[in-house]
Design an enzyme around this catalytic site. Structure first.
Site, PDB file in Angstrom:
ATOM      1  N   SER A   1       0.857  -1.190   0.000  1.00  0.00           N
ATOM      2  CA  SER A   1       0.000   0.000   0.000  1.00  0.00           C
ATOM      3  C   SER A   1       0.893   1.239   0.000  1.00  0.00           C
ATOM      4  CB  SER A   1      -0.881   0.001   1.249  1.00  0.00           C
ATOM      5  OG  SER A   1      -1.494   1.264   1.444  1.00  0.00           O
TER       6      SER A   1
ATOM      7  N   TYR B   1      -1.715  -0.401   9.982  1.00  0.00           N
ATOM      8  CA  TYR B   1      -1.880  -0.983   8.652  1.00  0.00           C
ATOM      9  C   TYR B   1      -0.702  -0.572   7.767  1.00  0.00           C
ATOM     10  CZ  TYR B   1      -3.874  -1.785   3.987  1.00  0.00           C
ATOM     11  OH  TYR B   1      -4.085  -2.187   2.692  1.00  0.00           O
TER      12      TYR B   1
ATOM     13  N   LYS C   1       2.365  -2.795   6.072  1.00  0.00           N
ATOM     14  CA  LYS C   1       2.639  -2.791   4.636  1.00  0.00           C
ATOM     15  C   LYS C   1       4.086  -2.374   4.353  1.00  0.00           C
ATOM     16  CE  LYS C   1      -1.370  -4.183   3.150  1.00  0.00           C
ATOM     17  NZ  LYS C   1      -1.516  -5.462   2.421  1.00  0.00           N
TER      18      LYS C   1
END
Length: 251
Positions: free
Chosen positions: A142, A155, A159
């Site tokens: 991401s 998150y 990533k």
């Protein structure tokens, strides 16, 4: 194009969204695909949409369950004769808020699914097929793994770890196995709904290409990275973000 003729791809988290779009692109180029997901019914629907058992197989289970991983790889080889390609697409983001307030159990779960499960899938496919026959792996990261995104910090951190793992595995597994990653910005999927719902126009206006991503935008880039067109490309993270990383935060 028939660049995946005779190849089999395992795609995790592929009953819908980005994973299904990747599967559609690969099947269109004559790959056989094995899809994973939590729900058998949605996998069955995805297999039907891809043309049925001659083209696709669905195996339901938890992405971080080693027994499910081993069974999926076994079924891929038994059904289609190989496990040449792997796309680690499964990811979770169950929390939204400042990292300083993050529940550590949630943080561990994010790392478990987004990073350790991807490593385990790669180990399973490597041991069962790629170690002897070669192959290609793509990890779905991401843009939040490249630049900080407030409120989805863990998150993004997971990533970023996935990008680092991609680089390390590329060094370890070459020359016969290539490992690359992609880093999308906001793509219009059910997973990302909370990031754009009710403000899509406002958000899209900040992108140089003036729109959010569609799953098909990601499918094409992943297909390229898995193909022989990318034969001299490994350990790289391709940013697929409509230009937003040049303009500021993606969300």
């Amino acid at each position: 194009m028939k660049r995946f003729k005779g190849k089999t791809a395992i795609i995790t988290g592929a009953s819908r969204g980005i994973g299904l779009a990747i599967a559609q692109r690969l099947v269109a180029q004559e790959a056989r695909v094995v899809l994973t997901g939590r729900t058998k019914e949605t996998l069955t629907e995805a297999v039907t949409a891809l043309g049925g058992p001659a083209h696709a197989l669905g195996v339901a289970g938890r992405a971080d369950d080693p027994a499910h991983q081993a069974d999926t790889v076994r079924q891929a080889i038994e059904t289609y004769g190989s496990a040449d390609l792997l796309v680690n697409n499964t990811g979770i983001n169950p929390v939204y808020g400042p990292m300083i307030e993050l529940d550590l159990a949630a943080a561990r779960k994010i790392v478990e699914i987004n990073c350790l499960a991807a490593l385990s899938w790669t180990q399973q496919v490597h041991d069962a097929w790629m170690k002897e026959h070669g192959g290609a792996v793509v990890n779905v990261s991401s843009v939040s793994g490249i630049q900080p995104e407030p409120m989805i910090g863990m998150y993004g951190a997971s990533k970023a770890m996935l990008i680092s793992m991609t680089e390390l595995l590329a060094v370890e597994l070459g020359p016969d196995i290539r490992v690359n990653a992609i880093a999308p910005a906001v793509v219009k999927t059910k997973f990302a709904t909370a990031l754009y719902e009710g403000r899509e126009g406002q958000l899209a206006a900040r992108y140089p290409l003036k729109r959010l991503g569609e799953p098909e935008d990601i499918g094409g880039v992943v297909a390229f990275l898995l193909s022989e067109d990318a034969a001299w490309l490994t350990g790289q993270t391709v940013v697929v973000d409509g230009g937003i990383s040049l303009a500021g935060a993606a969300s």
